[in-house]
Write a protein that holds these residues in place. Structure first.
Motif, short mmCIF file in Angstrom:
data_model
loop_
_atom_site.label_atom_id
_atom_site.label_comp_id
_atom_site.label_asym_id
_atom_site.label_seq_id
_atom_site.Cartn_x
_atom_site.Cartn_y
_atom_site.Cartn_z
N SER A 79 0.84 -1.19 0.00
CA SER A 79 0.00 0.00 0.00
C SER A 79 0.88 1.25 0.00
N CYS A 80 0.36 2.29 -0.60
CA CYS A 80 1.07 3.57 -0.66
C CYS A 80 0.16 4.64 -0.07
N GLU A 81 0.77 5.74 0.34
CA GLU A 81 0.00 6.81 0.98
C GLU A 81 -0.66 7.76 0.00
N SER A 82 -0.29 7.68 -1.28
CA SER A 82 -0.88 8.58 -2.27
C SER A 82 -0.67 8.02 -3.68
N MET A 110 -9.54 4.02 -5.73
CA MET A 110 -8.34 3.19 -5.65
C MET A 110 -7.52 3.39 -6.91
N TYR A 111 -6.20 3.44 -6.72
CA TYR A 111 -5.27 3.64 -7.83
C TYR A 111 -4.14 2.64 -7.66
N TRP A 127 -2.94 2.58 -3.86
CA TRP A 127 -3.42 3.64 -2.97
C TRP A 127 -4.93 3.51 -2.92
N VAL A 128 -5.48 3.57 -1.72
CA VAL A 128 -6.94 3.54 -1.51
C VAL A 128 -7.32 4.79 -0.76
N ALA A 129 -8.37 5.47 -1.22
CA ALA A 129 -8.84 6.71 -0.58
C ALA A 129 -9.16 6.40 0.89
N PRO A 130 -8.81 7.30 1.80
CA PRO A 130 -9.00 7.07 3.23
C PRO A 130 -10.43 6.74 3.64
#
Length: 132
Positions: A79-82, A110-111, A127-130
């Motif tokens: 997972s990544c933060e952005s 999600m990206y 990356w998944v939106a919070p």
């Protein structure tokens, strides 16, 4: 002792693999390893990968060593933060000799995009939106 996850990955050239992952910003724990392997920190000392030479890896198992360039048994997902972090890590992987097997996928919330390291192991960055 806290629980850890340690992936064992066979590599063809230990020094080239170390250089590849160093270029992506990963660090190594030189207390563990030697001429046959090196311990790479993926998420601190909680999630790590032991990059081992193929002959040493073969000595640990009773089956043939699979060639990641020919077939895949798993995809390692981080997972990544952005979105920017996904893109930056992909750019570093490609610059260091990796390749992207598919274009980025943007689902709005999600990206993700993946890269293949120099030994053919697949890594997916997401990356998944919070709010999800």
């Amino acid at each position: 002792m806290k629980q850890q996850i340690i992936l064992n990955l066979p590599v063809q050239d230990l020094s080239k693999s170390r250089a590849f992952f160093s270029a992506l910003g990963f660090t190594f724990n030189d207390r563990f390893g030697g001429e046959h392997g090196v311990l790479m920190n993926i998420v601190g000392d909680t999630i790590q990968a032991m990059l081992t030479t193929e002959p040493f890896f073969a000595s640990l198992i009773d089956k043939p060593v699979g060639r990641a360039r020919e077939a895949n048994e798993m995809v390692i997902c981080l997972s990544c933060e952005s979105r920017a972090e996904v893109d930056a890590l992909i750019a570093k992987a490609v610059a260091a000799g990796g390749r992207t097997p598919h274009p980025p996928e943007d689902h709005g919330f999600m990206y993700d995009q993946g890269f293949e390291d120099i030994d053919g192991h697949l890594w997916n960055l997401v990356w998944v939106a919070p709010e999800h």
